[in-house]
Design an enzyme around this catalytic site. Structure first.
Site, PDB file in Angstrom:
ATOM      1  N   SER A  70     -41.797  94.959 105.255  1.00 37.24           N
ATOM      2  CA  SER A  70     -41.698  95.677 103.993  1.00 37.24           C
ATOM      3  C   SER A  70     -41.507  94.693 102.854  1.00 37.24           C
ATOM      4  CB  SER A  70     -40.531  96.681 104.008  1.00 37.24           C
ATOM      5  OG  SER A  70     -39.332  96.042 103.682  1.00 37.24           O
ATOM      6  N   LYS A  71     -42.046  95.066 101.702  1.00 33.29           N
ATOM      7  CA  LYS A  71     -41.941  94.223 100.513  1.00 33.29           C
ATOM      8  C   LYS A  71     -40.469  94.053 100.130  1.00 33.29           C
ATOM      9  CE  LYS A  71     -44.003  92.150  96.992  1.00 33.29           C
ATOM     10  NZ  LYS A  71     -44.751  90.914  97.180  1.00 33.29           N
ATOM     11  N   ARG A  72     -39.712  95.124 100.344  1.00 33.58           N
ATOM     12  CA  ARG A  72     -38.286  95.093  99.976  1.00 33.58           C
ATOM     13  C   ARG A  72     -37.547  93.956 100.693  1.00 33.58           C
ATOM     14  NH1 ARG A  72     -38.244 100.513 100.574  1.00 33.58           N
ATOM     15  NH2 ARG A  72     -37.089 100.393 102.522  1.00 33.58           N
TER      16      ARG A  72
END
Length: 495
Positions: free
Chosen positions: A262-264
């Protein structure tokens, strides 16, 4: 009041039939993560391997998540990766528009048709947006489900705000997925999801069913997280009396055994990987094999260009198991692609990275690239590999000791003392002349080549690990600088 059915008949008449049609439908949220790129690739490959049509559709109904310029990122990524689309917002097509927010009126009409068919209902309950979107809603407790037609028309006439919800029937729903096979769910586990929100915009789940049907989509590729929604999609298709497309649910791309990428969590997007020095072709090749493998005579093959993927691709090769994103494996693919490039092409892509640390234009970038190519895993490694050309780093006298090359400070000093005059005597400074001078000198001194080359390379570069050996490094540095550095090495060894 009954709806005008002519509109729906005209929409049906526009739908192309007769060949495979697939769509990639990203939300413009600012970047293309690896899972998204894989979906785009598989969707494109299904269309191309069947001689079908590939469509790009922009799903922008979730206005809160939109990022300015994000649509450009999608176009640019698709173009760089060679995933050309036949229909889309920029090229048009028979079922335009291809941007969801421009199709707003369509969804409202189909939601109302579904109410008329008895498979949806107006809900006037006060619910927050987040509750609407999360689907947390007890169907049994919804008093609007059983309102009479007169009660509904009365509330509409009063101008009360409403959503339109799907009416989930009793019983079970069975749907088929190309990867997971037949799956049956009990309808009591499905909520009466919102189809049309208060602002008149559709939810994602409704819009994509309407669009997929009206665009004649035959194969729907998406992440396996949407398996839970598939029964509701099926019920919508059945409610309208439409043909259900082939579902292809792909298991997630994981950072490790426990966590999805995930980008997060700082996992890379396609743009990040490019910035880190990976080649587009290598990224695509690697992403293709994240959850898919070729069959038959190609089963052992790993390296595929796009054309090769089109020939090899088959839905049955997609795995049910999650795929783990392995940096070391991607590095391997990238190195293979870098090494197979024509020398001039590699020099072209490497030059900006070389010039990050080699500012002195007397040093030929193409010559530096030629020694790098066989020893480079990714382009972003280049600056620190070649920074010694511009400036000899401070290094330890211990670097001159190497067991394998049979060198120590005393031996190294003797070698440099012999090498300096031999190199100074050269009239022409070419790779061949430097090579022949040093090899000839080793023979004359009756030492192994490595015993001479090691201290020459250390003195010239000031690094234990270098792209290229002593000969190439001396050649690129030029006669004057090479002699200067070798003399400095002698001084250090004299201590």
């Amino acid at each position: 009041m009954s709806l005008d059915r002519q509109y729906f008949e005209e929409m049906e008449a526009k739908i192309p039939h007769g060949k495979v049609r697939t769509r990639f439908a990203p939300s413009p949220t600012g970047y293309m993560h690896v899972g998204n790129l894989r979906t785009a690739l598989y969707t494109w490959l299904i269309a191309r391997s069947h001689g079908g049509t590939f469509i790009l559709r922009i799903e922008d109904t979730d206005q809160g998540r939109l990022v300015e310029g994000a649509t450009d990122v999608i176009y640019r990524t698709m173009a760089e990766c060679g995933l050309n689309h036949d229909e889309g917002p920029d090229v048009g097509g028979p079922v335009a528009p291809y941007i969801q927010s421009q199709r707003r009126d369509t969804y409202g009409k189909y939601a109302k048709l579904l109410v008329e068919l008895g498979h949806a209902y107006y809900c006037f309950c006060e619910k927050t947006e987040s509750e609407e979107d999360s689907g947390v809603f007890e169907r049994a407790a919804d008093p609007c489900r059983d309102l009479s037609r007169e009660e509904v028309e009365q509330k509409l006439a009063q101008g009360l705000p409403y959503v339109i919800r799907q009416r989930i029937p009793e019983g079970t729903t069975t749907f088929n997925d190309a990867i997971f096979g037949d799956i049956t769910v009990d309808n009591s586990t499905l909520d009466d999801q919102v189809l049309l929100k208060r602002d008149g915009l559709p939810t994602y789940n409704f819009a994509n069913v309407i669009d997929d049907h009206l665009m004649g989509i035959t194969h729907v590729v998406r992440g396996s997280e949407y398996l839970a929604s598939a029964p509701k999609y099926n019920l919508l298709y059945e409610a309208f009396g439409w043909e259900i497309p082939t579902y292809v649910h792909c298991s997630p791309v994981m950072r490790d055994a426990q966590n999805k990428m995930s980008k997060r969590h700082g996992d890379p997007s396609y743009e990040d990987l490019k910035a880190e020095g990976y080649l587009t072709e290598a990224v695509l090749n690697y992403v293709a094999l994240l959850g898919w493998s070729p069959k038959g005579e190609l089963a052992e093959q790993e390296i595929f260009d796009l054309e090769g993927l089109v020939k090899a691709f088959d839905i049955t090769g997609i795995s049910k198991s999650p795929a783990i994103f392995d940096r070391a494996k991607l590095d391997h693919f990238n190195a293979v692609y870098l090494r197979s490039m024509a020398a001039e092409d590699f020099a072209k892509v490497a030059e900006p990275y070389i010039r990050q640390s080699v500012k002195d234009t007397r040093y030929d970038a193409a010559a530096i690239a030629s020694v790098l190519q066989a020893r480079c895993e990714k382009l972003s490694d280049i600056p620190e590999k070649v920074d010694f050309f511009d400036q000899l780093p401070e290094y330890s006298v211990e670097f001159f000791t190497n067991k394998k090359s049979k060198t120590n400070p005393e031996v190294s000093l003797a070698m440099l003392e012999a090498a300096v005059p031999a190199l100074e005597a050269l009239e022409q400074w070419t790779v061949e002349s430097v090579h022949d001078a040093l090899i000839g000198l080793a023979e004359k001194l009756e030492v192994k080549n490595a015993t001479l080359m090691w201290p020459v390379r250390i003195a010239a570069a000031g690094k234990l690990v270098t792209p290229g050996g002593a000969v190439e490094i001396c050649y690129i540095l030029g006669k004057e600088e090479t002699v200067r550095r070798l003399r400095a090495g002698m001084e250090m060894l004299k201590g």
